[in-house]
Structures are given as structure tokens and as C-alpha cells.
Design a protein around this motif. Structure first.
Motif, short mmCIF file in Angstrom:
data_model
loop_
_atom_site.label_atom_id
_atom_site.label_comp_id
_atom_site.label_asym_id
_atom_site.label_seq_id
_atom_site.Cartn_x
_atom_site.Cartn_y
_atom_site.Cartn_z
N VAL A 44 -12.74 3.23 -4.00
CA VAL A 44 -11.76 2.25 -4.48
C VAL A 44 -12.44 0.89 -4.54
CG1 VAL A 44 -9.58 1.08 -3.98
CG2 VAL A 44 -9.82 3.54 -3.51
N ASP A 45 -12.31 0.18 -5.65
CA ASP A 45 -12.82 -1.18 -5.73
C ASP A 45 -12.06 -2.05 -4.74
OD1 ASP A 45 -14.52 -0.48 -7.78
OD2 ASP A 45 -13.23 -1.25 -9.38
N VAL A 46 -12.80 -2.75 -3.88
CA VAL A 46 -12.12 -3.55 -2.85
C VAL A 46 -12.96 -4.78 -2.53
CG1 VAL A 46 -13.17 -2.17 -0.98
CG2 VAL A 46 -11.06 -3.46 -0.54
N ALA A 57 -11.34 2.31 2.01
CA ALA A 57 -11.22 2.24 0.56
C ALA A 57 -12.59 2.35 -0.10
CB ALA A 57 -10.53 0.94 0.16
N ALA A 58 -13.58 1.64 0.44
CA ALA A 58 -14.92 1.70 -0.14
C ALA A 58 -15.50 3.10 -0.06
CB ALA A 58 -15.83 0.71 0.58
N GLU A 59 -15.29 3.77 1.07
CA GLU A 59 -15.78 5.13 1.24
C GLU A 59 -15.15 6.09 0.24
OE1 GLU A 59 -14.77 5.86 5.26
OE2 GLU A 59 -16.47 4.74 6.09
N LEU A 65 -6.56 4.70 -5.96
CA LEU A 65 -5.79 3.46 -5.92
C LEU A 65 -6.49 2.37 -6.73
CD1 LEU A 65 -4.43 3.16 -2.26
CD2 LEU A 65 -3.55 4.45 -4.22
N PRO A 66 -5.74 1.36 -7.17
CA PRO A 66 -6.32 0.30 -8.00
C PRO A 66 -7.13 -0.67 -7.16
CG PRO A 66 -4.04 -0.21 -7.50
CD PRO A 66 -4.29 1.17 -6.94
N LEU A 99 0.83 -1.21 0.00
CA LEU A 99 0.00 0.00 0.00
C LEU A 99 0.86 1.25 0.00
CD1 LEU A 99 -2.68 -1.14 2.56
CD2 LEU A 99 -3.10 -0.64 0.15
N ALA A 100 1.93 1.25 0.79
CA ALA A 100 2.82 2.41 0.81
C ALA A 100 3.44 2.64 -0.56
CB ALA A 100 3.92 2.20 1.86
N THR A 101 3.72 1.57 -1.27
CA THR A 101 4.28 1.70 -2.62
C THR A 101 3.29 2.38 -3.56
OG1 THR A 101 5.61 -0.29 -2.25
CG2 THR A 101 5.32 0.43 -4.53
N LEU A 102 2.01 2.04 -3.42
CA LEU A 102 0.99 2.70 -4.24
C LEU A 102 0.97 4.20 -3.96
CD1 LEU A 102 -2.08 0.29 -3.85
CD2 LEU A 102 -0.22 0.19 -5.52
N LEU A 103 1.01 4.56 -2.69
CA LEU A 103 0.95 5.97 -2.31
C LEU A 103 2.19 6.71 -2.80
CD1 LEU A 103 -0.33 5.49 1.35
CD2 LEU A 103 -1.69 6.11 -0.66
N ALA A 104 3.36 6.08 -2.66
CA ALA A 104 4.60 6.71 -3.12
C ALA A 104 4.61 6.84 -4.63
CB ALA A 104 5.80 5.89 -2.64
N ALA A 105 4.09 5.82 -5.33
CA ALA A 105 4.02 5.88 -6.79
C ALA A 105 3.10 7.02 -7.23
CB ALA A 105 3.54 4.54 -7.34
N ARG A 106 1.98 7.17 -6.54
CA ARG A 106 1.06 8.26 -6.86
C ARG A 106 1.74 9.61 -6.69
NH1 ARG A 106 -4.26 8.39 -3.28
NH2 ARG A 106 -2.74 9.16 -1.76
N SER A 107 2.50 9.77 -5.61
CA SER A 107 3.21 11.03 -5.37
C SER A 107 4.26 11.31 -6.43
CB SER A 107 3.87 11.00 -3.99
OG SER A 107 2.91 10.93 -2.96
N GLU A 108 4.84 10.23 -6.98
CA GLU A 108 5.89 10.37 -8.00
C GLU A 108 5.31 10.53 -9.40
OE1 GLU A 108 9.50 9.86 -7.78
OE2 GLU A 108 9.28 10.22 -5.63
N GLY A 109 3.98 10.42 -9.53
CA GLY A 109 3.36 10.53 -10.84
C GLY A 109 3.45 9.27 -11.67
N LEU A 110 3.78 8.13 -11.03
CA LEU A 110 3.83 6.86 -11.74
C LEU A 110 2.43 6.28 -11.86
CD1 LEU A 110 6.91 5.20 -9.98
CD2 LEU A 110 6.82 6.05 -12.33
#
Length: 298
Positions: A251-253, A246-248, A222-223, A146-157
Motif C-alpha cells: 500500500v502506498d503510504v 501497509a508498506a509490507e 487499500l488506497p 480505516l474501518a470504512t475502507l475495510l467495510a467498503a472492500r467487503s461490500e464491493g464498493l
């Protein structure tokens, strides 16, 4: 499987002693998990990914498009790419998708956010090479995913096609009610065990940092997530609160909870039918997400 059989599975586990050094913890963990048979159809090949050591988990016949980036568990203190292969291999076998297990840096030698930096570097190389990616992880590796997703979002990936989380540790502040309410039920951990690991991992950093406690983060964009957890876990609410949040936030979960199952119960595949069912569900999720994936959203 009956409640008695699930209780028997819990009885195969025991809480570790508090106060052991990281070296002692690693040696004990490796004794249990670093040499588990992966199957004659599996070959491990050393590589680097984003400059980070990793293992290609090559399962014969796993030739579907895409890749599973697997992040191992171990409270950010123990575990390795090899122990991660114990779950990466069956996911690859069941989904037909190749996997790579990452040897991210561990605390306390490399405290937060070193592991996040390593996972992000590995993910960046995969997406920049044109790979379609699903990230999977167990326990601390789930929080790291999850942290990787957040960091990727911050990096524009771009985001990956999806994420699979087995009993993720998502809250370094340890505020979930199950942290205390499930302490006697959990055969592995108490609040004190989690607190000991959190102190080593954080190294004085703020536990409310979203990369340390992604359950507190803004999850918008997030995906799709698949979360699997047992009810016999002090970390139960780390999953329940994540799914609700996530649901709120649109995000599909999906959530699978197995009553009476222990932490990362997928390790009991071949013994607990629920563990095999969980891996089958995760493999189907991975395959479906990759088949329908046309690219992430930055």
C-alpha cells in the motif's frame, strides 16, 4: 520550532480525570472545541449523507472536483460533526476541495460497529453519486476511516482516492509499546484513558475485530495513506505499526512524525509551524490524489 516551544504547546494540554460519564466528557469537549471560530469564509449547512446527519463545510472558493469526508475524533464517545469541522475547514481551504463532516453515532449508546455502519453509509452515497472522495479523520476518526475502507472492500464498493489520518487510533487491543512507554510524555492520555474509552466503544465486542483494530487487518488493495502523528503520544505505535504493515502489503503510504508534538497537533495551526506544515502537506496530498484519480478498485 524549538523543543522548548513544543514543550510549551504540550503544557497547554492536560490529562482528563478518569471515571467521568460520557455526558461530562462531551460537555467538556464541546466547551473547548464546539464553538471554535472557523473563519468568515466558512458556512456550515446541515444535511444527511446515507441517512446520517452531517455538516457541509462550505469554504468560499473551495470548488475543486471531489469531496473530503471528514470523520471527527473523540474516542468514539465524544465529538461531533461540528468539532470535526475545526479540521475539515482548514483542509478544505488549503486544498480547494469541499468537505463534509459526519455526525456518526457515538458509544456507549451506540457501541461498535454503529459508527462504522454510519461512515460506510455516508461513503456509499458519495461514491454511488459519482463523487471522487478522500476520507480524512483524526484519532478515533482515523481508525474509523480505516474501518470504512475495510467495510467498503467487503461490500464491493470502490476505494476512495486516498486517506488522511491524524494521530489515528488503530488498535483497540492496546498492544503497541508506546501505550506504556509514552504515558508520561503524552500530555493527554495514559493507557487507562484509552482502556476506558475502548470499553465504552466495544461494548463487549472482540477488540481484535479488524473493524475495531484495523492495524491488525489485511490492508492489501487499500488506497494511498498519509499518516501524521506526534512522538508525544501513547498512540504513536498505532501509526508506526500501521505504516509498516501497509508498506509490507504494497500500500502506498507516507508518514510524518513530529518530535515532541502531542496528539492531533494539527489543532495548533497558527501557533505551531509544524501544525500548519502538516495541514499544507495533507491538503497537497488530497489535491494530488483527487486530480489523478480515475476511480477506485473494488
Amino acid at each position: 520550532m524549538s523543543a522548548e516551544e513544543r514543550a510549551a504547546a504540550r503544557g497547554m494540554m492536560q490529562k482528563g480525570e478518569l471515571g467521568r460519564t460520557p455526558e461530562q466528557q462531551r460537555a467538556d469537549f464541546d466547551d473547548l472545541f464546539a464553538n471554535r471560530p472557523l473563519g468568515e469564509d466558512v458556512t456550515l449547512v446541515e444535511r444527511t449523507l446515507g441517512g446520517v446527519p452531517a455538516l457541509d463545510v462550505r469554504v468560499a472558493g473551495a470548488d475543486q472536483a471531489g469531496v473530503i469526508l471528514y470523520l471527527h475524533g473523540g474516542a468514539y464517545v465524544i465529538g461531533s460533526a461540528r468539532t470535526g469541522a475545526n479540521l475539515a475547514a482548514p483542509l478544505s481551504r488549503r486544498s480547494g476541495v469541499p468537505a463534509v463532516s459526519l455526525e456518526y453515532r457515538l458509544a456507549p449508546e451506540h457501541p461498535f460497529p454503529a459508527g462504522v455502519h454510519d461512515a460506510l453509509a455516508a461513503y456509499r452515497e458519495l461514491v454511488e453519486s459519482g463523487q471522487k472522495v478522500v476520507i480524512a479523520g483524526d484519532s478515533a476518526g482515523g481508525g474509523l476511516a480505516l474501518a470504512t475502507l475495510l467495510a467498503a472492500r467487503s461490500e464491493g464498493l470502490p476505494q476512495p482516492a486516498g486517506v488522511v489520518l491524524f494521530s489515528p487510533w488503530t488498535d483497540a487491543t492496546m498492544t503497541g509499546p508506546s501505550m506504556d512507554a509514552r504515558g508520561d510524555f503524552d500530555p493527554l492520555f495514559t493507557r487507562a484513558h484509552i482502556a476506558e474509552s475502548a470499553e465504552l466503544y466495544l461494548g463487549g465486542a472482540d477488540p481484535k475485530n479488524e473493524l475495531a483494530s484495523p492495524v491488525l487487518a489485511d490492508l492489501k488493495g487499500l488506497p494511498p495513506l498519509l499518516v501524521q502523528v506526534g512522538s508525544a503520544e501513547v498512540l504513536l505505535d498505532d501509526s508506526l505499526r500501521l505504516v509498516a504493515r501497509a508498506a509490507e502489503q504494497e500500500v502506498d503510504v507516507s508518514l510524518d512524525v513530529v518530535a515532541g508534538a502531542p496528539h492531533v497537533y494539527q489543532y495548533f495551526a497558527g501557533m505551531l509551524p509544524e501544525a500548519d506544515e502538516a495541514l499544507d502537506h495533507a491538503a497537497t496530498f488530497i489535491r494530488n490524489r483527487l486530480e489523478g484519480f480515475g476511480g477506485g478498485v473494488a
